[in-house]
Design a protein around this motif. Structure first.
Motif, mmCIF file in Angstrom:
data_model
loop_
_atom_site.group_PDB
_atom_site.id
_atom_site.type_symbol
_atom_site.label_atom_id
_atom_site.label_comp_id
_atom_site.label_asym_id
_atom_site.label_seq_id
_atom_site.Cartn_x
_atom_site.Cartn_y
_atom_site.Cartn_z
ATOM 1 N N THR A 32 19.191 -3.810 -4.800
ATOM 2 C CA THR A 32 17.982 -3.783 -3.987
ATOM 3 C C THR A 32 17.564 -2.331 -3.833
ATOM 4 N N VAL A 33 16.307 -2.055 -4.139
ATOM 5 C CA VAL A 33 15.834 -0.678 -4.037
ATOM 6 C C VAL A 33 14.876 -0.560 -2.860
ATOM 7 N N LEU A 46 19.436 3.018 5.061
ATOM 8 C CA LEU A 46 20.645 3.024 4.232
ATOM 9 C C LEU A 46 21.861 3.435 5.066
ATOM 10 N N ARG A 47 21.661 4.470 5.876
ATOM 11 C CA ARG A 47 22.790 4.997 6.653
ATOM 12 C C ARG A 47 23.206 4.072 7.784
ATOM 13 N N MET A 48 22.345 3.122 8.115
ATOM 14 C CA MET A 48 22.745 2.155 9.135
ATOM 15 C C MET A 48 23.788 1.194 8.571
ATOM 16 N N ILE A 49 23.771 1.006 7.249
ATOM 17 C CA ILE A 49 24.681 0.017 6.657
ATOM 18 C C ILE A 49 26.138 0.477 6.762
ATOM 19 N N PRO A 155 34.554 -0.927 -4.077
ATOM 20 C CA PRO A 155 33.875 -1.525 -2.921
ATOM 21 C C PRO A 155 32.951 -2.647 -3.378
ATOM 22 N N ASN A 156 32.676 -3.586 -2.490
ATOM 23 C CA ASN A 156 31.700 -4.618 -2.813
ATOM 24 C C ASN A 156 30.285 -4.095 -2.677
ATOM 25 N N ILE A 157 30.134 -3.111 -1.793
ATOM 26 C CA ILE A 157 28.795 -2.560 -1.539
ATOM 27 C C ILE A 157 28.761 -1.101 -1.969
ATOM 28 N N LEU A 158 27.689 -0.747 -2.661
ATOM 29 C CA LEU A 158 27.512 0.638 -3.084
ATOM 30 C C LEU A 158 26.159 1.118 -2.557
ATOM 31 N N LEU A 159 26.177 2.162 -1.720
ATOM 32 C CA LEU A 159 24.942 2.726 -1.183
ATOM 33 C C LEU A 159 24.587 3.972 -1.975
ATOM 34 N N PHE A 192 19.835 0.937 -3.098
ATOM 35 C CA PHE A 192 19.429 2.190 -3.736
ATOM 36 C C PHE A 192 18.160 2.692 -3.059
ATOM 37 N N VAL A 193 18.152 3.965 -2.669
ATOM 38 C CA VAL A 193 16.981 4.542 -2.019
ATOM 39 C C VAL A 193 16.320 5.541 -2.957
#
Lengths: 299, 232
Positions: A32-33, A46-49, A155-159, A192-193
């Motif tokens: 997701t972008v 993003l940083r809230m995640i 990790p399952n999540i990549l920011l 992705f931001v």
């Protein structure tokens, strides 16, 4: 590992509101972008995640669990994070940088370093770089190390916060392709931001176009957004209004048809028998292409 | 030169006294300045107060301090602690500024990145911020070391033995050679301490080899007025 924002707002102590009543579901195993101009709150979101920023109100859930109840340090260790300018630790070697989080979580040094070598392979870096310091690498290599570090704990999540924003266009291209290749095999939930709409369309399964204050202008696949921009803002943002994506055909040499964009720059070449461009059939694919230029252009 | 050979044992003893007086202020000054400097780098208000107090303390004449300290602490005038405490004050006055600059120079990107990777507060301090502040801290402690070794000689004026005793003795006896020996020994000691600190820095900060402290930081450190014995 779906991520859900529920009516999230964030007002910073200085009174600026970065995000207001933001709700979004980010599906698992897809990219997701979040795309928007600077000041649209995308980095804050993003940083809230990983709780580097806590929302003023509302909640964020990962697989249905409210992250406000998860201690931040542990949460961050379980989520990969890649940032612009790599954020590598300048006093640690490449191998140690990649092994950072495993070592924090108590994996023995030796094993963490061994695993780091495997990760360097994975992101297309020579193992010989393992003993170097970040300052001895090129910008593109540093970003690859950053990606390897983000993947170190599997990790399952990549920011990813504008990870390719500071490298030159050729290297950016390589890194984007590399990320697509990696994501094809790993299937992480990637958030992705970027401020680059082309990058967003290239990498995103789901693209979220943001306006000031984290207001969602449109959510959809790249195709959906290109075909049906929700409003003026989106049409403008994706460049449809400027005619950037509206292409006209001009005769080239032999079997080639030259595509020219609205500004008069050659955008590409299509090979067509006899140099004549004909739309064959009315399949969904060709229709969406014609829709895309017409509607986007007229919006 | 005969005087030197017959007094080797005395010179050696005074050199050891000198070292014993110099090392505690250097080490303690460094340790005390780390938390103060960190605090100053995080809070502009703290920075203002700490650096101003540091500057004020630094302007107190050394001899006055050596006389004042025993009065304030209730120690005997001949207690070596007087010199140590006085020099500790100077050391902290210099070092807090260095430490504040050192921590302020740690890149915000790197700090944020460490947070994002999941360093806890103390891990981030000890494994990221402290080592990255290292080069500027090292530059600061080298200034403190040279300055302290030179200032120890003041103690001789109030009867606390050090290489400075060679100066007072030479003055009373109008014996130039003795003063020259003291002068050379102080220089040698300062050079040896500096060399040791530089080597320790090289060992502890391998990533920093071949790089010097950034221009701005060095210029700032060199602009510090190093107190010399002449300032009494």
């Amino acid at each position: 590992m779906a991520i859900e924002f529920r009516h999230v707002s964030k007002t910073f102590p200085d009174g600026t509101t970065a995000v207001e009543d933001f709700s979004l579901t980010i599906p698992s195993h897809e990219t997701t972008v979040l795309v928007g101009s600077s000041g649209c709150g995308k980095t804050t979101l993003l940083r809230m995640i990983n709780r580097m920023v806590d929302p003023s109100s509302g909640s964020i859930l990962i697989d249905g669990k409210d992250i406000a109840e998860i201690p931040p340090v542990g949460l961050r260790r379980s989520i990969g994070y890649v940032m612009q300018n790599s954020g590598l630790l300048p006093h640690r070697t490449v191998a140690d940088n990649v092994a950072t989080v495993p070592m924090l979580t108590g994996v023995p040094k030796r094993k963490a370093r061994e695993d780091a070598l495997g990760l360097l392979d994975r992101v297309g870096l020579d193992r010989a770089l393992a003993g170097r310091y970040p300052a001895q690498l090129s910008g593109g290599q540093q970003q690859r190390v950053g990606v390897a570090r983000g993947l170190a704990v599997d990790p399952n999540i990549l920011l990813m916060d504008e990870p390719f924003g500071a490298v030159d266009p050729i290297v950016r291209d390589e890194l984007q392709q590399e990320l697509l290749r990696l994501q094809g095999t790993l299937g992480k939930t990637v958030v992705f931001v970027t401020h680059d709409i082309d990058e967003a369309f290239l990498l995103g399964n789901q693209v979220v176009i943001l306006q000031r204050g984290g207001r969602i202008a449109q959510v959809g696949t790249p195709k959906e957004i290109l075909a049906n921009p929700a409003n003026e803002f989106v049409a403008d943002f994706i460049g449809a209004k400027r005619g950037k994506r509206r292409l006209t055909a001009e005769p080239g040499t032999g079997d080639e048809v030259l595509l020219v964009d609205a500004a008069g720059y050659a955008a590409g070449v299509i090979t067509a028998p006899g140099g004549r461009l004909e739309l064959v059939g009315t399949g969904p694919k060709s229709r969406s292409v014609s829709n895309k230029t017409d509607q986007a252009g007229d919006a | 030169m005969d005087w030197v050979w017959t007094h080797l044992a005395d010179i050696g003893g005074l050199t050891l006294d000198h070292i014993a007086l110099a090392v505690p202020p250097i080490v303690l000054g460094f340790l005390v300045s780390i938390p103060l400097g960190y605090w100053a780098s995080r809070s502009p208000a703290a920075r203002g107060v700490l650096l101003t107090v540091g500057n004020v303390l630094y302007t107190i004449p050394a001899l006055a301090l050596v006389v004042l300290v025993p009065v304030l602490l209730g120690l005997s005038l001949l207690n070596p602690l007087n010199v140590i405490v006085a020099l500790l004050i100077y050391a902290v006055a210099i070092m807090v500024r260095s430490a504040a600059d050192a921590f302020a120079a740690v890149s915000e990107d790197v700090r944020q990145s460490a947070v994002a990777q999941g360093y806890s507060g103390s891990q981030r301090f000890f494994r990221v911020e402290l080592p990255l502040a290292g080069p500027v801290l090292l530059a600061g402690i080298r200034v403190v070391s040279v300055s302290t070794i030179s200032l120890v000689t003041i103690g001789a004026l109030v009867g606390i033995p050090s290489l400075g005793s060679l100066f007072t003795d030479a003055y009373q006896r109008a014996f130039l050679l003795e003063a020259a020996v003291g002068f050379v020994m102080v220089l040698v000691l300062a050079a040896v301490f500096d060399l040791i600190l530089a080597l320790v820095g090289r060992l502890l900060m391998p990533w920093n080899r071949g790089k010097s402290v950034r221009g701005g930081d060095r210029a700032r450190l060199e602009a510090l007025p190093v107190k010399v014995t002449g300032s009494i």
